[in-house]
Design a protein around this motif. Structure first.
Motif, PDB file in Angstrom:
ATOM      1  N   HIS A 130     -17.372   6.085  90.754  1.00 49.54           N
ATOM      2  CA  HIS A 130     -17.263   4.657  90.562  1.00 49.54           C
ATOM      3  C   HIS A 130     -18.038   4.032  89.394  1.00 49.54           C
ATOM      4  O   HIS A 130     -17.881   3.044  88.868  1.00 49.54           O
ATOM      5  CB  HIS A 130     -17.366   4.238  91.901  1.00 49.54           C
ATOM      6  N   ARG A 131     -19.287   4.891  89.077  1.00 50.95           N
ATOM      7  CA  ARG A 131     -20.078   4.308  88.220  1.00 50.95           C
ATOM      8  C   ARG A 131     -19.755   4.770  86.831  1.00 50.95           C
ATOM      9  O   ARG A 131     -20.524   4.819  85.847  1.00 50.95           O
ATOM     10  CB  ARG A 131     -21.517   4.879  88.606  1.00 50.95           C
ATOM     11  N   GLU A 152     -24.211   2.931  98.435  1.00 52.56           N
ATOM     12  CA  GLU A 152     -23.028   2.084  98.460  1.00 52.56           C
ATOM     13  C   GLU A 152     -21.807   2.933  98.640  1.00 52.56           C
ATOM     14  O   GLU A 152     -21.955   4.253  98.342  1.00 52.56           O
ATOM     15  CB  GLU A 152     -22.892   1.203  97.355  1.00 52.56           C
ATOM     16  N   LYS A 154     -18.304   4.166  97.365  1.00 50.81           N
ATOM     17  CA  LYS A 154     -17.643   4.137  96.038  1.00 50.81           C
ATOM     18  C   LYS A 154     -16.385   3.452  96.208  1.00 50.81           C
ATOM     19  O   LYS A 154     -15.780   2.884  95.309  1.00 50.81           O
ATOM     20  CB  LYS A 154     -17.577   5.638  95.398  1.00 50.81           C
ATOM     21  N   ASP A 156     -15.733   0.626  97.854  1.00 49.37           N
ATOM     22  CA  ASP A 156     -15.585  -0.846  97.554  1.00 49.37           C
ATOM     23  C   ASP A 156     -15.875  -0.988  96.055  1.00 49.37           C
ATOM     24  O   ASP A 156     -15.962  -2.295  95.704  1.00 49.37           O
ATOM     25  CB  ASP A 156     -17.073  -1.210  98.456  1.00 49.37           C
ATOM     26  N   HIS A 157     -15.987  -0.041  95.258  1.00 49.56           N
ATOM     27  CA  HIS A 157     -16.412  -0.487  93.996  1.00 49.56           C
ATOM     28  C   HIS A 157     -15.160   0.098  92.997  1.00 49.56           C
ATOM     29  O   HIS A 157     -15.369   0.129  91.587  1.00 49.56           O
ATOM     30  CB  HIS A 157     -17.681   0.457  93.458  1.00 49.56           C
TER      31      HIS A 157
END
Ligand code: SAH
Ligand code: SF4
Ligand code: F3S
Length: 470
Positions: A130-131, A152, A154, A156-157
């Motif tokens: 997700h980054r 976190e 992933k 959710d992103h």
């Protein structure tokens, strides 16, 4: 699954040549890698990257890799050889290519990939993709590895794709409901590459499935490395089982069929079996890997069940849903496997009678307990056993397909066929059927008379009435 027609998003970034940037993503391995590859495309879309099915057109190449067997992992390095040539040719032409290795080889090998493959700019694990936008940017300054298991989530992103984009991927879609594995079978890398078992909350899965349905998706396959160990929280904060999830998904308008993969025999609870009896939307299909039919080998594999436990599950499933199609994974040549052990596997396959199956030679994987066992089976014995098992399972698959000829099955039409005027769909038992019918029926479920079979698919015809109405 590549989405060639995709226009670059609202404010497209441009490559040096002035054309919108393009990403090429290749997925290896399991369904989750295919799902993750699509989500990687989603996460790069707002950055202005359109998708391309041609590596030669890409500004960003992502290999979403699999580490399950040695061959799978080695494939990545041979592909990276080709990527390196492309990168060199393109650098000479002034249009750089950025190269990312993602997935389970990335997680398992990390910085080793940077060492072995000079073309690679970024290595990113399955829990960090997700980054990607930020990591790709940072990798322009310095080659980078991110194989963290971040706190976190992933999911959710990850941006949700547009309805057009979703629909362009087809009428059947995957939804990850559970990821990771706590079972630690002694041959398997997955618990190390995907991490501990995590179940997503019911509400998030339902929201994803609803968005898919709104875009025109008719079938969802709920996926997880151990999907039947699902225990996500419901809206009251109580753990829900996979069968509860089926019921909630079945209530979504537009979703006509539900599938799930992959299950472990230890988690085949009564509610899941009952769902096969009670829930019409749940496809009569069960992929339940058994690996071996020998109790001794199953114990050495740390599967924590015996061959007769498996037979009993099959009996229960067939009692609940007599037409259920059984599918499995097998490993031949696990360390210490004798001819007698292998005969037990053949016997189990004969007893169960599978509609389809996957079979593999045992491949020792670094860091797994079985890799250091001393009684490894010679390659020739593995080859012989694989051939015998394959012959039996192929025969069973052909017989299963043969038995549907002359019957009428509900087919979900998924895509145009190879020949003009033909479309292709799936029966409830996951058989591919080719039918002469108009493309306007894609996304519909229709009764189809099965008229014959080829090696890998069936042929069918629409009843006259349906053709007239189309
Ligand atoms: N989570 C799934 C399977 C993931 S891997 C499950 O538990 O069923 C898919 C299949 O690859 C496994 O079922 C097994 O048959 C095979 N496999 C896994 N590790 C292997 C190894 N080291 N050598 C050969 N086959 C392997
Ligand atoms: Fe691997 Fe076993 Fe987990 Fe399946 S259940 S992913 S085979 S460790
Ligand atoms: Fe391969 Fe990883 Fe899937 S090792 S099978 S891509 S979970």
């Amino acid at each position: 699954m590549q989405d060639n027609q995709e226009k670059a998003a609202a404010s497209p970034v441009s490559s040096a040549s002035g054309a919108p940037k393009k990403v090429f993503i290749k997925a290896y391995g399991c369904q989750m890698n295919v799902y993750d590859a699509a989500r990687m495309a989603d996460v790069m879309a707002p950055e202005g990257y359109g998708e391309t099915a041609e590596m030669a057109d890409a500004d960003l190449v992502i290999l979403n890799t699999c580490h399950i067997r040695e061959k799978a992992a080695e494939k990545v390095y041979s592909e990276l050889g080709r990527v390196r040539e492309l990168k060199q040719a393109r650098a000479a032409g002034g249009r750089p290519v950025e190269v990312v290795v993602a997935g389970c080889v990335a997680q398992a090998e990390g910085a080793e990939i940077l060492r072995r493959a000079p073309a690679v700019d970024l290595v990113v694990g399955p829990q960090s993709y997700h980054r990607l936008p930020e990591l790709v940017r940072r990798a322009r300054a310095e080659r980078l590895v991110d194989t963290d298991f971040p706190v976190e989530d992933k999911f959710d992103h990850l941006p949700r794709p547009s309805p057009e984009r979703t629909r362009a991927r087809g009428v059947s879609a995957f939804v990850t409901v559970q990821e990771g594995c706590d079972k630690f079978c002694s041959f398997c890398v997955v618990p190390y590459t995907r991490g501990a078992e995590v179940s997503r909350p019911v509400a998030k899965i339902i929201a994803d499935a609803r968005a898919l349905a709104d875009a025109g998706v008719r079938e969802v396959t709920l996926i997880g490395q151990n999907v039947n160990a699902y225990h996500g929280l419901d809206e009251q904060g109580r753990p829900a089982a996979l069968a509860d999830l089926f019921e909630a998904v079945a209530r979504i308008d537009g979703i006509a069929r539900i599938r799930y993969s992959t299950s472990h025999p230890r988690d085949m609870d009564d509610a899941l079996i009952a769902a096969h009896r009670d829930l019409p939307a749940l496809a009569p299909y069960l992929h339940l890997p058994v690996q071996s039919g020998s109790d001794r080998i199953l114990a050495a594999m740390n599967r924590k069940h015996g061959a007769d436990d498996y037979r009993r599950i099959v009996e229960r499933a067939r009692a609940a849903r007599p037409d259920i199609a059984l599918s499995s994974d097998f490993i031949v040549g696990f360390p210490g496997e004798t001819d007698a052990d292998f005969e037990d596997t053949m016997r189990l396959a004969r007893d169960v009678n599978f509609a389809s199956a996957f079979f593999f030679k045992y491949s020792p994987r670094p860091g797994t307990p079985a890799a250091s066992l001393t009684d490894q089976v010679p390659e020739e014995a593995k080859t012989e056993r694989l051939a015998a098992l394959q012959a039996l399972l192929d025969e069973q698959r052909f017989a299963f397909n043969e038995a549907t000829i002359g019957k009428t099955a509900d087919v979900l039409f998924e895509r145009p066929g190879r020949h003009p005027g033909q479309i292709v769909g799936k029966t409830p038992w996951l058989q591919t059927v080719q039918v002469d019918a108009p493309a306007s029926l894609i996304g519909e479920i229709m009764p189809v008379l099965i008229t014959g079979r080829g090696t890998n698919s069936l042929f069918g015809a629409l009843p006259d009435r349906a053709v007239a109405a189309a």
